[in-house]
Design a protein around this motif. Structure first.
Motif, PDB file in Angstrom:
ATOM      1  N   ILE A 235      -1.877   9.593  -5.388  1.00 50.36           N
ATOM      2  CA  ILE A 235      -2.017  10.711  -4.327  1.00 50.36           C
ATOM      3  C   ILE A 235      -3.385  10.718  -3.618  1.00 50.36           C
ATOM      4  O   ILE A 235      -3.600  10.804  -2.539  1.00 50.36           O
ATOM      5  CB  ILE A 235      -1.723  12.073  -5.099  1.00 50.36           C
ATOM      6  N   ILE A 236      -4.578  10.732  -4.725  1.00 51.22           N
ATOM      7  CA  ILE A 236      -5.834  10.631  -3.924  1.00 51.22           C
ATOM      8  C   ILE A 236      -5.961   9.381  -3.143  1.00 51.22           C
ATOM      9  O   ILE A 236      -6.374   9.329  -2.077  1.00 51.22           O
ATOM     10  CB  ILE A 236      -6.950  10.691  -4.982  1.00 51.22           C
ATOM     11  N   ARG A 237      -5.475   8.191  -3.469  1.00 53.88           N
ATOM     12  CA  ARG A 237      -5.671   7.117  -2.819  1.00 53.88           C
ATOM     13  C   ARG A 237      -5.040   7.023  -1.444  1.00 53.88           C
ATOM     14  O   ARG A 237      -5.615   6.778  -0.649  1.00 53.88           O
ATOM     15  CB  ARG A 237      -5.169   5.817  -3.411  1.00 53.88           C
ATOM     16  N   LYS A 238      -3.718   7.740  -1.553  1.00 53.25           N
ATOM     17  CA  LYS A 238      -2.987   7.687  -0.114  1.00 53.25           C
ATOM     18  C   LYS A 238      -3.666   8.703   0.695  1.00 53.25           C
ATOM     19  O   LYS A 238      -3.425   8.627   1.796  1.00 53.25           O
ATOM     20  CB  LYS A 238      -1.516   8.148  -0.707  1.00 53.25           C
ATOM     21  N   PHE A 239      -4.200   9.680   0.080  1.00 54.91           N
ATOM     22  CA  PHE A 239      -4.928  10.631   0.951  1.00 54.91           C
ATOM     23  C   PHE A 239      -5.981   9.965   1.863  1.00 54.91           C
ATOM     24  O   PHE A 239      -6.309  10.214   2.989  1.00 54.91           O
ATOM     25  CB  PHE A 239      -5.375  12.046   0.258  1.00 54.91           C
ATOM     26  N   PHE A 240      -6.849   9.129   1.380  1.00 53.10           N
ATOM     27  CA  PHE A 240      -7.611   8.713   1.940  1.00 53.10           C
ATOM     28  C   PHE A 240      -7.303   7.352   3.041  1.00 53.10           C
ATOM     29  O   PHE A 240      -7.872   6.873   3.967  1.00 53.10           O
ATOM     30  CB  PHE A 240      -8.925   7.963   1.032  1.00 53.10           C
ATOM     31  N   GLU A 241      -5.994   6.964   2.307  1.00 49.91           N
ATOM     32  CA  GLU A 241      -5.564   5.934   3.402  1.00 49.91           C
ATOM     33  C   GLU A 241      -4.547   6.476   4.252  1.00 49.91           C
ATOM     34  O   GLU A 241      -3.411   6.857   3.949  1.00 49.91           O
ATOM     35  CB  GLU A 241      -4.488   4.734   2.374  1.00 49.91           C
ATOM     36  N   LYS A 242      -5.319   7.181   5.348  1.00 53.72           N
ATOM     37  CA  LYS A 242      -4.564   8.127   6.013  1.00 53.72           C
ATOM     38  C   LYS A 242      -2.938   7.935   6.852  1.00 53.72           C
ATOM     39  O   LYS A 242      -2.358   8.562   7.064  1.00 53.72           O
ATOM     40  CB  LYS A 242      -5.538   8.648   7.256  1.00 53.72           C
ATOM     41  N   GLU A 243      -2.912   6.565   6.805  1.00 56.33           N
ATOM     42  CA  GLU A 243      -1.508   6.390   7.350  1.00 56.33           C
ATOM     43  C   GLU A 243      -0.423   6.349   6.310  1.00 56.33           C
ATOM     44  O   GLU A 243       0.823   6.327   6.899  1.00 56.33           O
ATOM     45  CB  GLU A 243      -1.437   4.642   7.958  1.00 56.33           C
ATOM     46  N   LYS A 244      -0.676   6.862   5.060  1.00 54.31           N
ATOM     47  CA  LYS A 244       0.187   6.943   4.234  1.00 54.31           C
ATOM     48  C   LYS A 244       0.303   8.303   3.719  1.00 54.31           C
ATOM     49  O   LYS A 244      -0.733   8.890   3.582  1.00 54.31           O
ATOM     50  CB  LYS A 244      -0.094   6.077   2.949  1.00 54.31           C
ATOM     51  N   GLY A 245       1.555   8.856   3.407  1.00 50.69           N
ATOM     52  CA  GLY A 245       1.590  10.241   3.087  1.00 50.69           C
ATOM     53  C   GLY A 245       1.692  10.146   1.519  1.00 50.69           C
ATOM     54  O   GLY A 245       2.102   8.939   0.980  1.00 50.69           O
ATOM     55  N   PRO A 246       1.554  10.872   0.812  1.00 57.97           N
ATOM     56  CA  PRO A 246       1.740  11.305  -0.630  1.00 57.97           C
ATOM     57  C   PRO A 246       3.079  10.714  -1.360  1.00 57.97           C
ATOM     58  O   PRO A 246       3.154  10.304  -2.389  1.00 57.97           O
ATOM     59  CB  PRO A 246       0.855  12.450  -1.184  1.00 57.97           C
ATOM     60  N   THR A 247       4.156  11.136  -0.574  1.00 60.86           N
ATOM     61  CA  THR A 247       5.417  10.915  -1.105  1.00 60.86           C
ATOM     62  C   THR A 247       5.975   9.500  -0.562  1.00 60.86           C
ATOM     63  O   THR A 247       7.039   8.991  -0.842  1.00 60.86           O
ATOM     64  CB  THR A 247       6.277  12.088  -0.704  1.00 60.86           C
ATOM     65  N   ASN A 248       5.277   8.802   0.382  1.00 67.86           N
ATOM     66  CA  ASN A 248       5.502   7.402   0.775  1.00 67.86           C
ATOM     67  C   ASN A 248       5.489   6.491  -0.271  1.00 67.86           C
ATOM     68  O   ASN A 248       4.125   6.237  -0.751  1.00 67.86           O
ATOM     69  CB  ASN A 248       4.882   7.020   2.294  1.00 67.86           C
ATOM     70  N   ALA A 249       6.534   5.653  -0.660  1.00 68.93           N
ATOM     71  CA  ALA A 249       6.297   4.350  -1.740  1.00 68.93           C
ATOM     72  C   ALA A 249       5.587   3.368  -1.010  1.00 68.93           C
ATOM     73  O   ALA A 249       5.684   3.134  -0.035  1.00 68.93           O
ATOM     74  CB  ALA A 249       7.674   3.976  -1.917  1.00 68.93           C
ATOM     75  N   ASP A 250       4.839   2.744  -1.963  1.00 70.18           N
ATOM     76  CA  ASP A 250       4.179   1.482  -1.425  1.00 70.18           C
ATOM     77  C   ASP A 250       4.107   0.604  -2.449  1.00 70.18           C
ATOM     78  O   ASP A 250       4.440   0.676  -3.791  1.00 70.18           O
ATOM     79  CB  ASP A 250       2.943   1.763  -0.640  1.00 70.18           C
ATOM     80  N   MET A 251       3.601  -0.664  -2.347  1.00 72.90           N
ATOM     81  CA  MET A 251       3.182  -1.922  -3.416  1.00 72.90           C
ATOM     82  C   MET A 251       1.821  -2.067  -3.737  1.00 72.90           C
ATOM     83  O   MET A 251       1.263  -3.143  -3.923  1.00 72.90           O
ATOM     84  CB  MET A 251       3.974  -3.101  -2.985  1.00 72.90           C
ATOM     85  N   LEU A 252       1.080  -0.565  -3.727  1.00 68.55           N
ATOM     86  CA  LEU A 252      -0.564  -0.706  -3.939  1.00 68.55           C
ATOM     87  C   LEU A 252      -0.522  -0.114  -5.239  1.00 68.55           C
ATOM     88  O   LEU A 252      -1.972   0.212  -5.387  1.00 68.55           O
ATOM     89  CB  LEU A 252      -0.893  -0.263  -2.904  1.00 68.55           C
ATOM     90  N   HIS A 253       0.273   0.299  -6.124  1.00 67.77           N
ATOM     91  CA  HIS A 253      -0.081   0.760  -7.525  1.00 67.77           C
ATOM     92  C   HIS A 253      -0.649  -0.444  -8.226  1.00 67.77           C
ATOM     93  O   HIS A 253      -0.217  -1.595  -7.883  1.00 67.77           O
ATOM     94  CB  HIS A 253       1.289   1.241  -8.305  1.00 67.77           C
ATOM     95  N   LEU A 254      -1.408  -0.219  -9.392  1.00 69.31           N
ATOM     96  CA  LEU A 254      -1.722  -1.233 -10.312  1.00 69.31           C
ATOM     97  C   LEU A 254      -0.868  -2.193 -10.792  1.00 69.31           C
ATOM     98  O   LEU A 254      -1.033  -3.541 -10.804  1.00 69.31           O
ATOM     99  CB  LEU A 254      -2.713  -0.690 -11.622  1.00 69.31           C
ATOM    100  N   HIS A 255       0.159  -1.787 -11.301  1.00 73.57           N
ATOM    101  CA  HIS A 255       1.243  -2.674 -11.746  1.00 73.57           C
ATOM    102  C   HIS A 255       1.922  -3.578 -10.459  1.00 73.57           C
ATOM    103  O   HIS A 255       2.446  -4.679 -10.728  1.00 73.57           O
ATOM    104  CB  HIS A 255       2.376  -1.999 -12.445  1.00 73.57           C
TER     105      HIS A 255
END
Length: 354
Positions: free
Chosen positions: A259-279
């Motif tokens: 959530i914190i990461r996506k907040f700073f990556e302003k093009e993404k909302g906290p509920t939007n899925a992406d492939m940028l989790h550690l795993h």
């Protein structure tokens, strides 16, 4: 108790075999299911997401055989689980439930549990915040928030073979150890009931990748283990409650960090899925290393993530020292964030060239 485990295990295995035999035929010909098209998808073929349902059937069979529903805590747990179960089943079947509705389903189940069961809430000792130690309103809000974070965090780490299941197994092993140390056979039985189907399901999940826990599994296990642990710590006030923080640290931090990461990556909302989790990043890097071998890359992720997914078992060594628990939490956070930013840089360097 052993005979009940055996009966439940035989029925569970029989159900799994029948499930795998019928599922694909039903999936193809029924036209009820929808294909899973999330950006987080990491399998080439369609994989059933009903591991949690299978585990729940095992738990229900055991509880029925042993008349556990006469116990208020067990009855209240499963009554309050119904809204969350219904909404997660629809999501696993059709992948159509909006995040807001899923959140409301979680919240309703949690509020229902706290209204049905008069459990003692454990004090959450926070340095320099003495006022909150015995404030029941604050504690209720805190544990509602914690359960929401845990449930959603579980769902976030499901997808790569073995990660969620090993973390749930580790959480329950930590609880079993604490039950042993504090001579609590009742909660130890609950932990074993939740643990056994996970051990059986793990065989199908890793390395075969034949079944996932799904939203249902992630949600119900987050709810069941979370509420049981709250109840257990409330029953044993002599136990340091920060043990629970450490037990649930991985899925909870995974969600909060995202959530914190996506907040700073302003093009993404906290509920939007992406492939940028550690795993997910580890999976993508392994894809490069294995020349696009999806199965091998997926299975390799657990070899690194097991450092985090199995971390709750460290409670065995630190459970009686607040200082050691706090140090373990800090070390976990440092290791996770350092590894994340290092691998994220490798990932972006490679994919910016291709």
């Amino acid at each position: 108790m052993i005979s009940s485990y055996l009966i439940s295990t035989v029925l569970f295995f029989g159900f799994l075999i029948l499930f795998f035999y019928l599922w694909k035929v039903f999936f193809i010909h029924s036209h009820l299911f929808r294909y899973y098209n999330s950006v987080q998808r990491s399998h080439e073929s369609e994989v059933p997401r009903f591991g949690g349902v299978c585990c729940l059937i095992f738990i229900l069979i055991y509880c029925l055989i042993n008349d556990l529903f006469v116990k208020p805590l067990v009855l209240n747990l499963f009554l309050s689980l119904i809204p969350l179960l219904l909404i997660s089943l629809v999501e696993d079947f059709f992948h159509c439930i909006k995040p807001l509705y899923r959140f409301l389903g979680m919240l309703f189940s949690i509020l229902l549990f706290f209204s049905l069961d008069n459990i003692v809430l454990p004090n959450m000792y926070l340095p320099f915040f003495d006022y909150f130690h015995d404030n029941n309103i604050f504690l209720t809000i805190f544990y509602i928030f914690s359960l929401l974070v845990l449930i959603n965090g579980n769902n976030l780490i499901d997808g790569m073979n073995g990660i969620l299941i090993t973390n749930l197994i580790a959480q329950l092993l930590a609880l079993i150890f604490l039950c042993y140390k504090f001579n609590d056979s009742i909660y130890m039985e609950y932990a074993f009931i939740f643990l056994l189907p996970l051990l059986l399901l793990f065989i199908f999940n890793y390395p075969l990748g034949k079944i996932f826990m799904g939203d249902t599994g992630a949600y119900i296990y987050g709810f069941l283990i979370g509420t049981i642990l709250i109840s257990f710590f409330g029953k044993h006030p002599e136990l340091i409650t920060w043990n629970a923080v450490f037990i649930f640290l991985y899925p909870s931090f995974e969600l909060l960090f995202s959530i914190i990461r996506k907040f700073f990556e302003k093009e993404k909302g906290p509920t939007n899925a992406d492939m940028l989790h550690l795993h997910s990043i580890i999976y993508k890097l392994y894809l490069k290393k294995t020349n696009g071998d999806v199965i091998k890359s997926n299975n390799n992720v657990l070899k690194i993530m097991v450092l985090f997914s199995f971390s709750p078992t460290l409670v065995i060594f630190i459970y009686d020292s607040f200082t050691n628990i706090l140090l373990a939490i800090i070390l976990f956070l440092i290791l996770y964030t350092t590894l994340y930013f290092y691998l994220r840089r490798l990932y972006e360097t490679y994919y910016s060239r291709h």
